[in-house]
Structures are given as C-alpha cells and as structure tokens.
Scaffold this motif. Sequence first.
Motif, short mmCIF file in Angstrom:
data_model
loop_
_atom_site.label_atom_id
_atom_site.label_comp_id
_atom_site.label_asym_id
_atom_site.label_seq_id
_atom_site.Cartn_x
_atom_site.Cartn_y
_atom_site.Cartn_z
N ALA A 280 0.83 -1.21 0.00
CA ALA A 280 0.00 0.00 0.00
C ALA A 280 0.86 1.25 0.00
CB ALA A 280 -0.93 -0.01 1.21
N ILE A 281 1.94 1.26 0.78
CA ILE A 281 2.83 2.42 0.83
C ILE A 281 3.48 2.66 -0.53
CG2 ILE A 281 4.99 3.29 1.81
CD1 ILE A 281 4.22 1.86 4.43
N ILE A 282 3.92 1.58 -1.17
CA ILE A 282 4.57 1.70 -2.47
C ILE A 282 3.58 2.22 -3.53
CG2 ILE A 282 5.62 0.40 -4.37
CD1 ILE A 282 6.87 -1.43 -2.26
N MET A 283 2.36 1.70 -3.51
CA MET A 283 1.36 2.14 -4.48
C MET A 283 1.01 3.61 -4.28
SD MET A 283 -1.16 -1.18 -4.76
CE MET A 283 -2.12 -0.47 -6.09
N MET A 284 0.87 4.04 -3.04
CA MET A 284 0.56 5.44 -2.78
C MET A 284 1.73 6.34 -3.20
SD MET A 284 -1.72 7.55 -1.89
CE MET A 284 -2.96 6.48 -1.13
N ALA A 285 2.94 5.88 -2.95
CA ALA A 285 4.13 6.66 -3.34
C ALA A 285 4.23 6.81 -4.85
CB ALA A 285 5.39 6.02 -2.78
N SER A 286 3.72 5.82 -5.60
CA SER A 286 3.81 5.87 -7.06
C SER A 286 2.98 7.00 -7.65
CB SER A 286 3.36 4.54 -7.66
OG SER A 286 1.99 4.30 -7.42
N LEU A 287 2.06 7.57 -6.87
CA LEU A 287 1.29 8.72 -7.34
C LEU A 287 2.18 9.93 -7.61
CD1 LEU A 287 -1.84 8.50 -5.01
CD2 LEU A 287 -1.87 8.38 -7.50
N ALA A 288 3.36 9.94 -7.01
CA ALA A 288 4.28 11.06 -7.19
C ALA A 288 4.99 11.02 -8.54
CB ALA A 288 5.32 11.07 -6.07
N ILE A 289 4.89 9.88 -9.26
CA ILE A 289 5.56 9.78 -10.56
C ILE A 289 4.79 10.61 -11.59
CG2 ILE A 289 6.21 8.20 -12.43
CD1 ILE A 289 6.55 6.02 -10.37
N PRO A 290 5.43 11.57 -12.25
CA PRO A 290 4.72 12.38 -13.26
C PRO A 290 4.47 11.56 -14.52
CG PRO A 290 7.05 12.96 -13.21
CD PRO A 290 6.84 11.98 -12.09
N LEU A 291 3.27 11.65 -15.05
CA LEU A 291 2.89 10.92 -16.25
C LEU A 291 2.80 11.89 -17.42
CD1 LEU A 291 0.12 8.56 -14.82
CD2 LEU A 291 2.54 8.07 -15.16
N LYS A 292 3.66 11.70 -18.41
CA LYS A 292 3.65 12.55 -19.59
C LYS A 292 2.57 12.10 -20.56
CE LYS A 292 8.60 13.62 -19.40
NZ LYS A 292 9.88 13.60 -20.13
N GLU A 293 2.18 13.01 -21.45
CA GLU A 293 1.18 12.68 -22.45
C GLU A 293 1.62 13.09 -23.85
OE1 GLU A 293 -3.14 12.68 -20.53
OE2 GLU A 293 -2.25 14.67 -20.53
N GLU A 294 2.90 13.48 -24.04
CA GLU A 294 3.38 13.84 -25.36
C GLU A 294 3.93 12.60 -26.06
OE1 GLU A 294 4.55 15.28 -22.59
OE2 GLU A 294 3.30 17.08 -22.61
N PRO A 295 3.42 12.25 -27.24
CA PRO A 295 3.90 11.06 -27.95
C PRO A 295 5.31 11.23 -28.47
CG PRO A 295 2.38 12.27 -29.33
CD PRO A 295 2.35 12.93 -27.98
#
Length: 408
Positions: free
Chosen positions: A377-392
Amino acid sequence: MINLYHQNIPLIILIVNMFIAQLGVGLVIPVLPKYMQLFNASGAVLGYLVSAMGLTLFLFSPLAGELSDRYGRKIVIIFGLCMFCLSQYLFGAAEALWVLYLSRLIGGIGIAFTSPAITAYVADITTEAERGKGMSWLSAAMALGIVIGPGIGGFLAEYDLRLPFYFAAAASGLAMIASVLILPESLSLEKKLAARQQQNAHSRNIFRHFSLSLTTPYLSLLLLSFILAFALVKVEVVFGLYLDVKYGYTPQKIAILYTVGALAGVMIQALLMDRLLRRFGEKIIIQISLIFSTVSLLLLLVPDTFLGQLAICIFFFSFTAMLRPAFTTLLSKLAGSEQGLASGLSNAYTSLAIILGPPVAGLLFDIHNNLPYICGAIIMMASLAIPLKEEPLNQSLPTPAIQSDAQN
C-alpha cells in the motif's frame, strides 16, 4: 468504430491468442505441487522453476518487442506461440528435472515474444480513440485465462497429471496455426524498413535496452510498471498463506475469493473501461485506480468474516484491473513508432519486479503477516508522485490499417 473486416477479425485472433497463452499459465497452477512429487522436488525447486520463466521473460522481452518493430508483428507472435507450445509439451513429457527447467526457460521466451507483439499489434490497428477498448479487451482476455485456467487444469489432472500440459501445448499449437493462416501483418514494409534503419546503428542487449529506456518519453510509465508489479506481486504471493494463517480458510474458500474478485475485474475491463477512458482519460483513471487500490489493499487487513473479505476482494480486484488497460493505452500513445520496443521494455520492467518481489514478500511475511499488504500500500501510494507525460514520441504514424503486404 473499428472496421469489421480489416480490424475486428485480427483483434479477435489476438485476444484468443492472449487468452490461450494465459490459460496455459493458469491451468498448471493446481497441478504443479503434485506434479513436482513425481520428481521428488522440494518447494524451493518449485520456486526456482517460477523464477526461471521470469528470467527469460526479463531478458528477451525488449529484444522481442524491437524485432516486432523491425520485422513485423506476425512472425514474432507465431514464434512466441511456437516456443510456448514446445515449452508446455516438454514440461508434460519430462522425465528429468533439468527438462523442467529447460521448459520454463523456453516458456519465458515464448511469452516474451508473444505479449509485446500482440500489444503492439493492437496499437497498430486501432486509432487513439479506439485504443482503450482494444487494450481493455486484451487485458480482460489475459485475466480470464488466468482465472479459469486453474479450474480446467484441476479437471484435466483428475485423468492424468500430465494432461493439462499437453492440453496447453495443443491449444497454443492451434493458436499458432490460426495465426499463420488468418492473421495479416499490421506493419507495412516501409515502417519495418524505417525501424531497421533507426535501430541498426547499435547492437542491442538487455543492458543497452535498459540504458536506452532512461531516455524515452515513457520512462515514467516504465518505472510505474515496475513499482506496481513489485507492490502487487508481494500481495499475490502471500494472499493464500495470509488467509490460511490468519483465518484458517480452506483452499476452496481462498479460490472463491480469488476467482470472484478476478471475474469482477474482467467484467470491468471488458464492459466499462472503454467508456471510462474516453470520459476521464488514462492519467486520471491511473491515479484514481492507485488511490482506491491502496485503500482496498489496507481494508483487506480489517474484515474477519468471509463475506467481508469477499466484498473487499471484489473492490480491490476491480480497481487494480483498471490499471493495466489505462497503462497500456497511455504507453502506446507515447511510444509512437516504437510500439513493440515499448511493450517489450514494459514487460521487462514488470518481470524484474516479479523476480524480486516474491522473496521480499516472504521475508516481510515472516516478520509480520500484515507487512506485505502494508508495504504494498505504501509503495502504491508513493507511485502517485511519478509524473505521467502525455506527449507522444512522434506523430509520424498514419491512420492504422491492416497492410496488404503481409508477406513482407
């Protein structure tokens, strides 16, 4: 809508191929413990066999994805199904332990070649608007194969312990024949030649693939695939053991929890994901799924009744099921002309987590049986901090279509 003749028929073949591959993985699960007794093998050997497949899956996935960009999806899919067929046959016919290891290594190669190429093929034949539906159906086929596989395997094993492996070999053999005869090539000769010119400047191995992945626009998604797989596999590994130790659940009760929860996830993927992705987009779906998956993972520690566990399992499996189609759809949009390579790298990052996750889960469980869940659960919540790009990666791809030069 996806064109009925040119795109639905190949999509159906791909979905069936993915289902059969995962069915072959799932149906041997209930058979393996007794099958290992034929070789006087220990539980440690069983663990090594699982890791053997993960090893070749990790080593060959990026290469297989890149080859599908350079030489076409069809030939890579056919080779992968051939390897998987050979793997299952060898496992069933084995009379020595080393043959089992060889079989699992070959099986990892088979899945490494099949999965990225199928995912890339779906991206080839769907527009961005349709891609979420295609990826959702593909994810549902994978999950369904794993869900119903153990039931079929247990039924076949009543007649002969080796029969499930021969059944899996025959099914993958039929899928391979269908792909040879019916499945067209999705990449034009021009695209394949362009990929060869782009990628032939340097020889590639797993280390170079990983170093190159650090410069891709979809690196954040690759890191997310590793983190999520690492978090979830720790839970999956100890799921049955946790319920047995804490509540004394029988294998039948554990199977009900897993099957009902997984079927809920399949229904979400098959019936709702396309509309959810169209309305909210991949990034929002990923973030919402992460939040509710984390909450439900912690809630699994709370109920002490079977019905309570069943309700939370449905909740947990439903939200984790939303992650894969949203993830693969966004990855395919970012990958541009590197669909195969991107899918292969994603597989490699995931398989690395699968190799590393189970030992960590076992260690955490030995300390306290709640720790794998809390840590996940801690690891999954921490993964929210990863920025997700949308430029192809590029915009050079034309409107998807099945090309006429399937022979190239």
